[in-house]
Structures are given as C-alpha cells and as structure tokens.
Design an enzyme around this catalytic site. Structure first.
Site, mmCIF file in Angstrom:
data_model
loop_
_atom_site.group_PDB
_atom_site.id
_atom_site.type_symbol
_atom_site.label_atom_id
_atom_site.label_comp_id
_atom_site.label_asym_id
_atom_site.label_seq_id
_atom_site.Cartn_x
_atom_site.Cartn_y
_atom_site.Cartn_z
ATOM 1 N N ASP A 147 0.838 -1.206 0.000
ATOM 2 C CA ASP A 147 0.000 0.000 0.000
ATOM 3 C C ASP A 147 0.874 1.258 0.000
ATOM 4 O O ASP A 147 0.364 2.376 -0.051
ATOM 5 C CB ASP A 147 -1.026 -0.007 1.144
ATOM 6 C CG ASP A 147 -0.410 -0.089 2.527
ATOM 7 O OD1 ASP A 147 0.827 -0.215 2.631
ATOM 8 O OD2 ASP A 147 -1.179 -0.018 3.514
ATOM 9 N N LYS A 187 -0.929 -9.406 3.158
ATOM 10 C CA LYS A 187 -0.118 -8.937 4.291
ATOM 11 C C LYS A 187 -0.971 -8.014 5.155
ATOM 12 O O LYS A 187 -1.658 -7.141 4.637
ATOM 13 C CB LYS A 187 1.133 -8.205 3.807
ATOM 14 C CG LYS A 187 1.976 -7.641 4.963
ATOM 15 C CD LYS A 187 3.371 -7.234 4.535
ATOM 16 C CE LYS A 187 3.458 -5.924 3.815
ATOM 17 N NZ LYS A 187 2.978 -4.749 4.596
ATOM 18 N N GLU A 217 -0.872 -5.572 8.796
ATOM 19 C CA GLU A 217 0.005 -4.930 9.774
ATOM 20 C C GLU A 217 -0.498 -5.195 11.192
ATOM 21 O O GLU A 217 -1.707 -5.259 11.423
ATOM 22 C CB GLU A 217 0.043 -3.408 9.533
ATOM 23 C CG GLU A 217 0.722 -3.035 8.231
ATOM 24 C CD GLU A 217 0.844 -1.538 8.023
ATOM 25 O OE1 GLU A 217 0.562 -0.756 8.962
ATOM 26 O OE2 GLU A 217 1.220 -1.141 6.905
ATOM 27 N N GLU A 263 9.952 -3.929 10.176
ATOM 28 C CA GLU A 263 10.266 -2.624 9.574
ATOM 29 C C GLU A 263 10.841 -1.664 10.605
ATOM 30 O O GLU A 263 10.265 -1.475 11.686
ATOM 31 C CB GLU A 263 9.005 -2.026 8.923
ATOM 32 C CG GLU A 263 9.288 -0.661 8.288
ATOM 33 C CD GLU A 263 8.242 -0.180 7.298
ATOM 34 O OE1 GLU A 263 7.294 -0.930 6.991
ATOM 35 O OE2 GLU A 263 8.391 0.964 6.824
HETATM 36 O O1 KIV Z 1 3.630 -1.051 1.552
HETATM 37 C C1 KIV Z 1 4.774 -1.510 1.449
HETATM 38 O O2 KIV Z 1 5.465 -1.333 0.421
HETATM 39 C C2 KIV Z 1 5.308 -2.272 2.574
HETATM 40 C C3 KIV Z 1 6.782 -2.558 2.579
HETATM 41 C C4 KIV Z 1 7.536 -1.325 2.893
HETATM 42 C C5 KIV Z 1 7.112 -3.665 3.524
HETATM 43 O O3 KIV Z 1 4.592 -2.613 3.449
#
Ligand code: KIV
Length: 271
Positions: A51, A120, A122, A189
């Site tokens: 994102d 993914k 968070e 991160e």
């Molecule tokens: O949104 C993204 O590109 C990410 C990466 C920085 C891990 O979550």
C-alpha cells in the site's frame, strides 16, 4: 556463493524451507504488470503489492487512504505480469481491523479478484486472532511489525521502533504471537539490527527486513526507491541500485529537444 532463484513457482510453503536451508529471501514491491514482469524475470522470490503505492505512485503523504478497490486493481495487474514469484497483496487500512468477519471477507476478495497467493496485514499480538481467523479460512498471511505505516499517527511519525528493552520485548512478543497465529513470514520494519536479529532467531518462520539490518532472513525494498526513481526519498537504510530519475529526465529531455528541433521523427522512424 548466492543461491540462484528457484525456477519453479514459489509458494508460501517454500518460505520456512528457505529459512531452514539458510537461503536469504528476496522481496520487492511492484504496482503494475510491467514492473511485476521485470522483477519476476530478475529472479525475486516474492513481489509485494504494497500500500506504499498510495505514497510512491499516488503522491499521498501516508498509506492511510489506500482503498480495497485500489489494492485489488493493482494486485490484479501485478499478478498478470508475474509467472514464478509469490505475489502478496497488502490489505489497506480499515479493511481487516473492524471485525474478523470483515477481515476474512476482504482478504478473500483480494485472493479471488487478484489471483495473488497471500495477503499482508500490519500489527502484532493485537492482530493475532484476526490473523488466525484469516489463515483458518485458507488464506496465507504475511505479518508486519515494528514501524507499521498504517499506524504512523499513533506511533508519532516514521521512527525506529523497539529502541528500549520494553519496546524490544513487545516486538519480540508480537512476532511470536503472529507465528503462533499461523503467518508464513513476518516483515520487520525500522528497528535496530540487534533486535531484528533477536526476533529472527526467536521465530521458525522467516523475517523479511526493511530498515532492520542484516540479521533478518530476507529483505524487502520499495521498487521506485531501490531504482532511484523516487529520488527525493533517502532514508539511512535505503541503498539505490540505479539512478533512474536522472535517466528519465535525460531521456524525456532529449526526446523533447528532438521534437522541438524537428529531428524526430526522421525518415528512419517513418513509414
Ligand atoms: O507497503 C509496502 O510497500 C510495505 C513494505 C515497505 C514492507 O509494506
């Protein structure tokens, strides 16, 4: 000797196997079919439709306003360009935090409508029950802890996480909670290298670092950053492998000059 890229399609089950074999995992973001194809041909293990596109492509300050429809649109594009690497799509803010039912439905839509192999999410221990429910629905999940950009305002900015022992212990517990909930990998991160190494040793599933030093099991970078296309962004952790912003300005400037001088198109470029 670096391990060559796997020539068969990468699956989520390969990730823990890569870690057991001591094979470092290469992940990069992409947002469309063209760059999806190029990074796949370069031999990466996974392509993340991050994102971060809301910042690097759409020009917004944060990732918060990315929508599910936008992530599906970009995820489907990337998937069409990629043949071998694993495609992971970021779930945008507020599409998985409200309830487990919404999380399953929205993650399921991403899988159905993009053809990606994983999503993914968070968040650490607080998201573990949601991750467990999504995984139980048959959807592979990559976790993401440390600096979680969707929580940038709660974290007080884009700052290194886990600098003191209390924060470090919390991040290690987050990683363990996500592993127990069934993630196949965890992004770490922006945290001290020693902490990322400690979390990586604590987990069986691989860690994928960004701004987290060399002790992770793999690395991820945002493609326009590593290509030097996003040349106004220069955090300490970033290494640029090309300087394409200058190349783009040079090439487009040369084209503009030739059009204005009447040098292009010439006979050799006409029918
Ligand atoms: O949104 C993204 O590109 C990410 C990466 C920085 C891990 O979550």
């Amino acid at each position: 000797m670096p391990t060559p890229p796997q020539d068969t399609a990468v699956t989520t089950r390969d990730f823990p196997a890569f870690k057991r074999a001591g094979r470092r995992i290469v992940v990069v973001t992409a947002y469309d079919a063209l760059f999806g194809r190029l990074v796949d041909e370069a031999g990466v293990d996974a392509v993340l439709v991050g994102d971060s596109l809301n910042q690097v492509i759409a020009g917004r300050e944060t990732t918060l306003s990315a929508t599910l429809e936008q992530m599906i649109y970009h995820g489907a594009m990337v998937r069409r360009g990629v043949r071998r690497a694993l495609v992971v799509v970021d779930m945008p803010f507020l599409t998985y935090q409200v309830s487990r039912e919404e999380a399953i439905r929205n993650c399921g839509r991403v899988m159905q409508e993009t053809g990606a192999q994983a999503v993914k999410l968070e968040g650490g221990a607080a998201m573990a029950d949601t991750v467990r429910a999504v995984v139980a629905a048959g959807i592979p999940v990559m976790g993401h802890v440390g600096l979680t950009p969707q929580s940038v305002h709660a974290l007080g900015g884009y700052r290194v996480q886990g600098r003191d022992e209390e924060g470090a212990a919390r991040l290690e517990a987050d990683g363990r909670a996500l592993e127990a909930a069934g993630v196949f990998a965890v992004v770490l991160e922006l945290m001290p290298a020693a902490l990322a190494e400690r979390v990586s040793r604590a987990l069986v599933v691989p860690t994928i670092g960004i701004g987290a030093g060399p002790g992770c099991d793999g690395q991820v970078l945002v493609l326009p950053d590593l290509l030097g296309l996003n040349d106004r962004f220069a955090p300490k952790f970033l290494k640029r492998y090309a300087e394409l912003a200058g190349e783009v300005r040079r090439a487009v400037g040369a084209y503009a000059d030739e059009v204005r001088r009447g040098a292009y198109p010439d006979a050799g470029h006409s029918f």
